[in-house]
Design a protein around this motif. Structure first.
Motif, PDB file in Angstrom:
ATOM      1  N   VAL A  21       0.841  -1.189   0.000  1.00 53.74           N
ATOM      2  CA  VAL A  21       0.000   0.000   0.000  1.00 53.74           C
ATOM      3  C   VAL A  21       0.883   1.248   0.000  1.00 53.74           C
ATOM      4  O   VAL A  21       1.726   1.415   0.869  1.00 53.74           O
ATOM      5  N   GLU A  22       0.687   2.083  -1.029  1.00 50.63           N
ATOM      6  CA  GLU A  22       1.416   3.354  -1.093  1.00 50.63           C
ATOM      7  C   GLU A  22       0.497   4.473  -0.619  1.00 50.63           C
ATOM      8  O   GLU A  22      -0.714   4.373  -0.765  1.00 50.63           O
ATOM      9  N   GLU A  23       1.101   5.520  -0.079  1.00 52.37           N
ATOM     10  CA  GLU A  23       0.270   6.615   0.424  1.00 52.37           C
ATOM     11  C   GLU A  23       0.863   7.968   0.044  1.00 52.37           C
ATOM     12  O   GLU A  23       2.075   8.164   0.149  1.00 52.37           O
ATOM     13  N   SER A  25       0.015  12.319   0.540  1.00 50.27           N
ATOM     14  CA  SER A  25      -0.796  13.320   1.245  1.00 50.27           C
ATOM     15  C   SER A  25      -0.741  14.635   0.488  1.00 50.27           C
ATOM     16  O   SER A  25       0.285  14.971  -0.119  1.00 50.27           O
ATOM     17  N   ARG A  52      -5.595  12.536   1.628  1.00 53.12           N
ATOM     18  CA  ARG A  52      -4.534  11.568   1.387  1.00 53.12           C
ATOM     19  C   ARG A  52      -5.118  10.410   0.608  1.00 53.12           C
ATOM     20  O   ARG A  52      -6.340  10.182   0.618  1.00 53.12           O
ATOM     21  N   GLN A  54      -4.498   6.311  -0.377  1.00 52.84           N
ATOM     22  CA  GLN A  54      -3.801   5.024  -0.250  1.00 52.84           C
ATOM     23  C   GLN A  54      -4.064   4.255  -1.543  1.00 52.84           C
ATOM     24  O   GLN A  54      -5.216   4.167  -1.982  1.00 52.84           O
ATOM     25  N   SER A  55      -3.016   3.692  -2.132  1.00 49.57           N
ATOM     26  CA  SER A  55      -3.194   2.990  -3.403  1.00 49.57           C
ATOM     27  C   SER A  55      -2.528   1.634  -3.392  1.00 49.57           C
ATOM     28  O   SER A  55      -1.493   1.439  -2.741  1.00 49.57           O
ATOM     29  N   GLY A  70      -7.653   2.220  -5.011  1.00 46.09           N
ATOM     30  CA  GLY A  70      -7.186   3.199  -4.028  1.00 46.09           C
ATOM     31  C   GLY A  70      -8.315   3.785  -3.210  1.00 46.09           C
ATOM     32  O   GLY A  70      -9.477   3.800  -3.653  1.00 46.09           O
ATOM     33  N   THR A  72      -9.368   7.318  -1.105  1.00 49.26           N
ATOM     34  CA  THR A  72      -9.074   8.729  -0.844  1.00 49.26           C
ATOM     35  C   THR A  72      -9.811   9.145   0.422  1.00 49.26           C
ATOM     36  O   THR A  72     -10.989   8.803   0.599  1.00 49.26           O
TER      37      THR A  72
END
Ligand code: PAN
Ligand code: ZN
Length: 186
Positions: A21-23, A25, A52, A54-55, A70, A72
């Motif tokens: 999981v990438e994030e 902001s 932010r 998360q994908s 993702g 949002t």
């Protein structure tokens, strides 16, 4: 062989957890030129979190035939009388659509076609929204708590932010007497 589940989503908040999981902001400082009232944006603390994302990106961006997932999370707040919202974009490949599903809070999906006609759809927990091809899209938090939604889009869609930064949407979602109202930009 049963492999352990590596990605999970909390359906009440939309929060993703797992190894891949990438994030990112976006704070008030990251969003010059996004809101109509630039003086009101500059008057807010630059570190104020607006949203932010998360994908889960299982293939390289640009890969044909893959999908991205993702969530949002948009904070409640206003810049002047305009709701906190995402930057918004067309997909770089204009004929690629997307699904949004609202998780928690209250929001609005703002859609603009290439002839610059803008409309919005209220988003409530469980509401499903199809973002058609050739439509710019952004989401605003119209409530008093964090608004979250999840999205699924093609891995080769790409994001064209420049058109929106240059030309904007033809209308802005403003809080008028406590209610969201789409107001045409001059
Ligand atoms: C979404 C958006 C996300 C953040 O995943 O990328 O809500 O909005 P901006 O990208 O406009 O900052 C999506 O529409 N992907 O295609
Ligand atoms: Zn998109």
């Amino acid at each position: 062989m049963i492999l352990p589940q590596s990605l999970t989503m909390d359906f009440s908040t939309g929060a993703l957890s797992g190894a891949d999981v990438e994030e990112v902001s976006r704070t008030i400082a990251d969003l010059p030129g996004v809101f109509g009232d630039e003086a009101a944006r500059r008057a807010l603390a630059p570190v104020t979190l607006v949203y932010r994302v998360q994908s889960h990106l299982p293939v390289a961006a640009g890969t044909e035939g893959g999908l991205f997932w993702g969530t949002t999370f948009i904070q409640p707040g206003l810049v002047g009388d305009e709701y906190f919202m995402t930057k918004g974009h067309f997909h770089a490949k204009r004929d690629h659509g997307e699904y949004y599903v609202a998780c928690s809070g209250e929001g609005a999906l703002i859609l603009m076609d290439e002839e610059r006609h803008t409309r919005f759809e209220p988003m409530r927990p469980g509401s499903v929204h199809y973002v058609p091809s050739n439509m710019a899209h952004r989401v605003a938090n119209t409530g008093a708590s964090v608004f979250s939604f999840f999205a699924c889009w093609p891995s080769d869609a790409g994001h064209d932010y420049d058109s929106i930064l240059r030309d904007g949407f033809s209308a802005r979602l403003r809080c008028i007497s406590g209610q969201p109202e789409l107001v045409s930009t001059p």
